[in-house]
Design a protein around this motif. Structure first.
Motif, short mmCIF file in Angstrom:
data_model
loop_
_atom_site.label_atom_id
_atom_site.label_comp_id
_atom_site.label_asym_id
_atom_site.label_seq_id
_atom_site.Cartn_x
_atom_site.Cartn_y
_atom_site.Cartn_z
N GLU A 45 0.83 -1.20 0.00
CA GLU A 45 0.00 0.00 0.00
C GLU A 45 0.86 1.25 0.00
O GLU A 45 0.63 2.19 -0.77
CB GLU A 45 -0.92 -0.01 1.23
N ARG A 46 1.90 1.27 0.84
CA ARG A 46 2.80 2.42 0.90
C ARG A 46 3.55 2.60 -0.43
O ARG A 46 3.74 3.72 -0.90
CB ARG A 46 3.82 2.25 2.04
N HIS A 47 3.96 1.49 -1.02
CA HIS A 47 4.67 1.54 -2.31
C HIS A 47 3.78 2.13 -3.40
O HIS A 47 4.21 3.01 -4.17
CB HIS A 47 5.12 0.13 -2.70
N LEU A 48 2.52 1.68 -3.47
CA LEU A 48 1.60 2.18 -4.48
C LEU A 48 1.33 3.66 -4.28
O LEU A 48 1.31 4.45 -5.24
CB LEU A 48 0.30 1.37 -4.45
N LEU A 49 1.12 4.08 -3.03
CA LEU A 49 0.89 5.50 -2.75
C LEU A 49 2.11 6.34 -3.11
O LEU A 49 1.98 7.46 -3.61
CB LEU A 49 0.55 5.69 -1.27
N ALA A 50 3.29 5.80 -2.88
CA ALA A 50 4.52 6.54 -3.17
C ALA A 50 4.67 6.79 -4.66
O ALA A 50 4.98 7.91 -5.09
CB ALA A 50 5.73 5.79 -2.62
N VAL A 51 4.43 5.76 -5.48
CA VAL A 51 4.60 5.94 -6.93
C VAL A 51 3.50 6.84 -7.48
O VAL A 51 3.72 7.61 -8.43
CB VAL A 51 4.64 4.59 -7.67
N LEU A 52 2.31 6.77 -6.90
CA LEU A 52 1.23 7.65 -7.34
C LEU A 52 1.53 9.10 -6.98
O LEU A 52 1.31 10.01 -7.78
CB LEU A 52 -0.10 7.22 -6.70
N SER A 53 2.04 9.31 -5.78
CA SER A 53 2.30 10.67 -5.30
C SER A 53 3.31 11.39 -6.18
O SER A 53 3.16 12.59 -6.46
CB SER A 53 2.82 10.62 -3.86
N THR A 54 4.33 10.69 -6.65
CA THR A 54 5.38 11.35 -7.42
C THR A 54 4.93 11.79 -8.81
O THR A 54 5.52 12.71 -9.39
CB THR A 54 6.60 10.41 -7.57
N SER A 55 3.88 11.16 -9.34
CA SER A 55 3.48 11.43 -10.73
C SER A 55 2.06 11.94 -10.88
O SER A 55 1.61 12.20 -12.00
CB SER A 55 3.64 10.16 -11.58
N LEU A 56 1.33 12.10 -9.78
CA LEU A 56 -0.09 12.43 -9.86
C LEU A 56 -0.34 13.75 -10.61
O LEU A 56 -1.34 13.90 -11.31
CB LEU A 56 -0.69 12.51 -8.46
N GLY A 57 0.58 14.69 -10.47
CA GLY A 57 0.41 15.98 -11.12
C GLY A 57 0.40 15.93 -12.63
O GLY A 57 0.05 16.91 -13.29
N ASN A 58 0.79 14.79 -13.22
CA ASN A 58 0.82 14.65 -14.68
C ASN A 58 -0.53 14.26 -15.26
O ASN A 58 -0.67 14.14 -16.48
CB ASN A 58 1.85 13.59 -15.09
N PHE A 59 -1.53 14.04 -14.39
CA PHE A 59 -2.81 13.52 -14.85
C PHE A 59 -3.93 14.54 -14.69
O PHE A 59 -3.89 15.39 -13.81
CB PHE A 59 -3.16 12.23 -14.09
N GLN A 60 -4.94 14.43 -15.54
CA GLN A 60 -6.09 15.34 -15.50
C GLN A 60 -7.22 14.80 -14.65
O GLN A 60 -8.03 15.56 -14.14
CB GLN A 60 -6.60 15.59 -16.93
N THR A 61 -7.28 13.49 -14.50
CA THR A 61 -8.39 12.86 -13.76
C THR A 61 -7.89 11.57 -13.10
O THR A 61 -7.06 10.87 -13.66
CB THR A 61 -9.55 12.50 -14.71
N VAL A 62 -8.44 11.29 -11.93
CA VAL A 62 -8.20 10.00 -11.26
C VAL A 62 -9.53 9.26 -11.22
O VAL A 62 -10.55 9.81 -10.78
CB VAL A 62 -7.67 10.19 -9.83
#
Length: 240
Positions: free
Chosen positions: A105-122
């Motif tokens: 869970e921590r790993h998935l959140l970490a990779v999402l956090s670093t790149s989330l700004g590149n997306f328009q919608t989740v």
């Protein structure tokens, strides 16, 4: 003959992406650039998911492996009604519904956090298979909304909807909305009331209750309610 059991003769086999990967494939087909986040096992079925995702132009940058669980597989057996129309007769599921470990869970959140700004919608497609833990969904919504990225949620059935608090919109079906609001939803006014309740209780911009043959019921934060009708069709194959 093994009478009285149903006997099916194989004519062909099909493999399709399922769950959140099915949603990703439909978005990709509509022209969206999609990155899939989720968990697969470390098994041959995971390789097939990855191959199919690649064929559908889906980025797998956030697709992680868990060696302790199988890749979810749903195997459907379809017969032909009147020798013409596909009719599902049996489904066999191979899966784990246990929550993913905290380390994953921590790993998935970490990779999402670093790149989330590149997306328009989740888009959160919560199938209740253990990936969308309360902590992961709460943190994901917080991260996205802090960046002004809308979060659309297709919720799990019968789960605790508090984890979707402050999302942008939620899209439960009739049964899911009924369980979440503890309301009977037999007609359009009841569906609109359920949508209003979800919108208010979860602090959403909008709630959309899908009503199979009756279309969709929308309630928004500003008080707007609207019913979207549909044209019913006879359906033999409900997959995909």
């Amino acid at each position: 003959q093994e009478a009285p059991v149903v006997l099916l003769r194989t004519t062909h086999k099909e493999e399709r992406l399922g769950g959140a990967a099915s949603v990703a494939s439909m978005l990709s087909a509509l022209g969206a650039k999609v990155t899939l986040a989720g968990i697969v096992g470390r098994d041959p079925d995971a390789r097939r998911v990855q191959d199919l995702a690649e064929q559908n132009a889906i980025d797998q940058g956030f697709l992680l492996e868990d060696r302790c669980r199988p890749t979810t597989v749903k195997e459907r057996f379809l017969g032909l009604a009147q020798q013409r129309h596909p009719q599902q007769m049996l489904r066999v599921d191979s899966e784990s519904r246990e929550a993913i470990p905290e380390s994953l869970e921590r790993h998935l959140l970490a990779v999402l956090s670093t790149s989330l700004g590149n997306f328009q919608t989740v888009l959160v497609s919560d199938y209740g298979k253990g990936v969308c833990t309360p902590n992961l969904v709460v943190r994901l919504i917080e991260m996205a909304r802090s960046r002004n990225i809308p979060v659309l949620v297709d919720p799990e059935r019968g789960g605790d909807y508090r984890k979707y608090q402050s999302g942008t919109a939620i899209t439960p079906n009739r049964l899911e909305a009924s369980l979440a609001t503890r309301r009977s939803i037999q007609d359009i006014p009841q569906a609109l009331d359920a949508a209003r309740q979800l919108c208010h209780e979860l602090d959403l911009d909008a709630a959309i209750v899908t009503l199979d043959k009756d279309g969709m019921a929308l309630a928004s934060r500003d008080g707007e309610v609207r019913h979207f009708p549909t044209r019913p069709r006879q359906v033999y194959d409900i997959t995909g």
